[in-house]
Design a protein around this motif. Sequence first.
Motif, PDB file in Angstrom:
ATOM      1  N   ILE A 223      21.298  56.797  39.787  1.00 35.61           N
ATOM      2  CA  ILE A 223      21.163  56.108  38.499  1.00 35.61           C
ATOM      3  C   ILE A 223      22.310  56.502  37.569  1.00 35.61           C
ATOM      4  N   ALA A 224      22.545  57.814  37.432  1.00 40.10           N
ATOM      5  CA  ALA A 224      23.591  58.291  36.526  1.00 40.10           C
ATOM      6  C   ALA A 224      24.972  57.806  36.959  1.00 40.10           C
ATOM      7  N   MET A 225      25.265  57.910  38.258  1.00 44.51           N
ATOM      8  CA  MET A 225      26.562  57.466  38.770  1.00 44.51           C
ATOM      9  C   MET A 225      26.770  55.972  38.540  1.00 44.51           C
ATOM     10  N   SER A 226      25.728  55.187  38.770  1.00 43.48           N
ATOM     11  CA  SER A 226      25.837  53.740  38.626  1.00 43.48           C
ATOM     12  C   SER A 226      26.108  53.347  37.182  1.00 43.48           C
ATOM     13  N   ILE A 227      25.438  54.007  36.243  1.00 42.59           N
ATOM     14  CA  ILE A 227      25.657  53.687  34.837  1.00 42.59           C
ATOM     15  C   ILE A 227      27.066  54.082  34.408  1.00 42.59           C
ATOM     16  N   LEU A 228      27.564  55.217  34.915  1.00 45.89           N
ATOM     17  CA  LEU A 228      28.945  55.597  34.627  1.00 45.89           C
ATOM     18  C   LEU A 228      29.918  54.537  35.156  1.00 45.89           C
ATOM     19  N   PHE A 229      29.659  54.054  36.370  1.00 46.68           N
ATOM     20  CA  PHE A 229      30.532  53.049  36.974  1.00 46.68           C
ATOM     21  C   PHE A 229      30.466  51.734  36.200  1.00 46.68           C
ATOM     22  N   LEU A 230      29.232  51.277  35.891  1.00 46.59           N
ATOM     23  CA  LEU A 230      29.062  50.033  35.148  1.00 46.59           C
ATOM     24  C   LEU A 230      29.597  50.143  33.730  1.00 46.59           C
ATOM     25  N   GLY A 231      29.578  51.380  33.187  1.00 40.45           N
ATOM     26  CA  GLY A 231      30.094  51.595  31.841  1.00 40.45           C
ATOM     27  C   GLY A 231      31.604  51.583  31.759  1.00 40.45           C
ATOM     28  N   GLY A 232      32.285  51.572  32.908  1.00 38.60           N
ATOM     29  CA  GLY A 232      33.736  51.423  32.901  1.00 38.60           C
ATOM     30  C   GLY A 232      34.519  52.658  33.251  1.00 38.60           C
ATOM     31  N   VAL A 233      33.857  53.686  33.812  1.00 38.04           N
ATOM     32  CA  VAL A 233      34.599  54.878  34.236  1.00 38.04           C
ATOM     33  C   VAL A 233      35.581  54.495  35.332  1.00 38.04           C
ATOM     34  N   ASN A 234      36.744  55.111  35.329  1.00 34.07           N
ATOM     35  CA  ASN A 234      37.800  54.836  36.309  1.00 34.07           C
ATOM     36  C   ASN A 234      37.232  54.788  37.731  1.00 34.07           C
ATOM     37  N   ALA A 235      37.489  53.702  38.439  1.00 33.74           N
ATOM     38  CA  ALA A 235      36.890  53.471  39.752  1.00 33.74           C
ATOM     39  C   ALA A 235      37.282  54.548  40.762  1.00 33.74           C
ATOM     40  N   ARG A 236      38.542  54.980  40.744  1.00 36.61           N
ATOM     41  CA  ARG A 236      38.971  56.010  41.696  1.00 36.61           C
ATOM     42  C   ARG A 236      38.212  57.316  41.469  1.00 36.61           C
ATOM     43  N   MET A 237      37.998  57.636  40.199  1.00 33.65           N
ATOM     44  CA  MET A 237      37.250  58.842  39.885  1.00 33.65           C
ATOM     45  C   MET A 237      35.776  58.695  40.273  1.00 33.65           C
ATOM     46  N   PHE A 238      35.277  57.451  40.155  1.00 32.25           N
ATOM     47  CA  PHE A 238      33.888  57.206  40.544  1.00 32.25           C
ATOM     48  C   PHE A 238      33.689  57.495  42.028  1.00 32.25           C
ATOM     49  N   PHE A 239      34.621  57.012  42.855  1.00 34.41           N
ATOM     50  CA  PHE A 239      34.497  57.257  44.293  1.00 34.41           C
ATOM     51  C   PHE A 239      34.703  58.737  44.626  1.00 34.41           C
ATOM     52  N   LEU A 240      35.479  59.427  43.806  1.00 28.78           N
ATOM     53  CA  LEU A 240      35.631  60.864  43.985  1.00 28.78           C
ATOM     54  C   LEU A 240      34.298  61.571  43.723  1.00 28.78           C
ATOM     55  N   ILE A 241      33.605  61.153  42.659  1.00 25.57           N
ATOM     56  CA  ILE A 241      32.283  61.726  42.354  1.00 25.57           C
ATOM     57  C   ILE A 241      31.324  61.450  43.513  1.00 25.57           C
ATOM     58  N   ALA A 242      31.348  60.198  44.017  1.00 26.31           N
ATOM     59  CA  ALA A 242      30.466  59.837  45.131  1.00 26.31           C
ATOM     60  C   ALA A 242      30.733  60.723  46.345  1.00 26.31           C
ATOM     61  N   ALA A 243      32.000  60.968  46.634  1.00 25.86           N
ATOM     62  CA  ALA A 243      32.350  61.821  47.778  1.00 25.86           C
ATOM     63  C   ALA A 243      31.855  63.246  47.566  1.00 25.86           C
ATOM     64  N   ILE A 244      32.001  63.740  46.334  1.00 25.62           N
ATOM     65  CA  ILE A 244      31.540  65.098  46.025  1.00 25.62           C
ATOM     66  C   ILE A 244      30.028  65.199  46.211  1.00 25.62           C
ATOM     67  N   LEU A 245      29.289  64.174  45.754  1.00 23.09           N
ATOM     68  CA  LEU A 245      27.829  64.185  45.905  1.00 23.09           C
ATOM     69  C   LEU A 245      27.416  64.134  47.367  1.00 23.09           C
ATOM     70  N   VAL A 246      28.111  63.316  48.156  1.00 19.21           N
ATOM     71  CA  VAL A 246      27.791  63.230  49.586  1.00 19.21           C
ATOM     72  C   VAL A 246      28.001  64.587  50.251  1.00 19.21           C
ATOM     73  N   VAL A 247      29.116  65.240  49.922  1.00 21.76           N
ATOM     74  CA  VAL A 247      29.381  66.571  50.475  1.00 21.76           C
ATOM     75  C   VAL A 247      28.318  67.565  50.015  1.00 21.76           C
ATOM     76  N   ALA A 248      27.923  67.468  48.734  1.00 25.07           N
ATOM     77  CA  ALA A 248      26.912  68.386  48.199  1.00 25.07           C
ATOM     78  C   ALA A 248      25.580  68.221  48.928  1.00 25.07           C
ATOM     79  N   PHE A 249      25.146  66.962  49.132  1.00 28.10           N
ATOM     80  CA  PHE A 249      23.892  66.724  49.850  1.00 28.10           C
ATOM     81  C   PHE A 249      24.009  67.179  51.306  1.00 28.10           C
ATOM     82  N   GLY A 250      25.187  66.992  51.894  1.00 23.01           N
ATOM     83  CA  GLY A 250      25.395  67.465  53.256  1.00 23.01           C
ATOM     84  C   GLY A 250      25.272  68.972  53.364  1.00 23.01           C
ATOM     85  N   LEU A 251      25.825  69.689  52.379  1.00 21.10           N
ATOM     86  CA  LEU A 251      25.715  71.154  52.377  1.00 21.10           C
ATOM     87  C   LEU A 251      24.278  71.610  52.173  1.00 21.10           C
ATOM     88  N   MET A 252      23.548  70.888  51.311  1.00 19.80           N
ATOM     89  CA  MET A 252      22.133  71.233  51.098  1.00 19.80           C
ATOM     90  C   MET A 252      21.353  71.143  52.406  1.00 19.80           C
TER      91      MET A 252
END
Length: 421
Positions: free
Chosen positions: A216-245
Amino acid sequence: MSTVRQGIAGWWAARIAGADAALSVLPVRLGGGGSFSATTAPARVRGFDQPLVWVTVALLMWGMVMVYSASIAMPDNPKFSNYTHTHFLVRHFISVGIAFVAALIAFQVPVRAWEKMAPWLFIASLILLMLVLVPFIGKGVNGARRWIALGGMNFQPSELAKFAVLLYAADYMVRKMEVKEHFFRAVSPMAAAVAVVGLLLLAEPDMGGFMVIAVIAMSILFLGGVNARMFFLIAAILVVAFGLMIALSEWRRERIFAYLDPWNEKYALGKGYQLGHSLIAIGRGEIFGVGLGGSVEKLHWLPEAHTDFLLAVIGEEFGLVGVLTIIGLFLWLTRRIMHIGRQAIALDRVFSGLVAQGVAIWMGFQSFINMGVNLGALPTKGLTLPLMSYGGSAILVNLVAIAVVLRIDYENRQLMHGGRV
């Protein structure tokens, strides 16, 4: 002569009245050359989105029927021997009634008031998430401490946290609109807030709830206009974080292995048991199902049949047709709410638009996860089917969120017809 004058005056008055009547009726030419009359009376503007209301009501009513069907045999289990056959139905009905009243109240609240309350609701949700971890306050069920007992109802703070984070993220993006291209200035504070919520949820543990909130938070940041490249960087970080968990938690690893091979004798009677019997239930339903009430898996074979695995019972009793109908209803619901959000943004109501689109993503993503778990496409997670599964706090927060969307649509309509909000 006076009689003639009176007659002429009466004739002229009748002609004027007839002309006035004719002006109120406009001839409209049809394609075939004919015409019909249409009055110039203003069209009645509906104050809310009626199809959205009826789809929501349909999901609620179908969910109530299925909760009763899935739980009717539970008192035969010694664990629930003190319950009546209608115990879960009555509690679910009361929850829906309370949620309906709360939704009516929420609809009366202007969107600008929700915007002002957003930070305070977020703080309140954090306090509740901390309280649920305190012994003698938080209630534990099946090894998880996620509920606070409130008389005859258990409240789950993580459900409120989803709604609170949604409002807070939308409010945050409106306040930070001028720095949205600067990654660290725009994203870091919101990322820290979500991280705090995530740590509290993982302590319960409730990884499924954290996943929904993060999306939810990531989607609102993306829809709100946050830089797309940075958005995908956040997504990658979250995927890695969930993988480590998952990698660092043995029981989470075992759950993934059970998902990959639920029929393995090592998992068939353990972590793969629910998934195995969910697949059996859906397989028994075939195309048209075995009929309402005819499920066998709900007879103490499939655990949590009235909550997390309600779709499996629907699949067994209504077959592929029933499952596709549920998917279609949630797809329409998500698309319609997203449309209301886009409409609000087109009217320069950014907060309203982000809130509506956040609700659409919330409902769509959580229903997708629940359906995927029931169908064996995703690992087992403790997420309910929105608006349908048994659970008082989930139904309450879901209906309040839908009411806020209806309020946004109501204010959109007012603005489009020259009104004020």
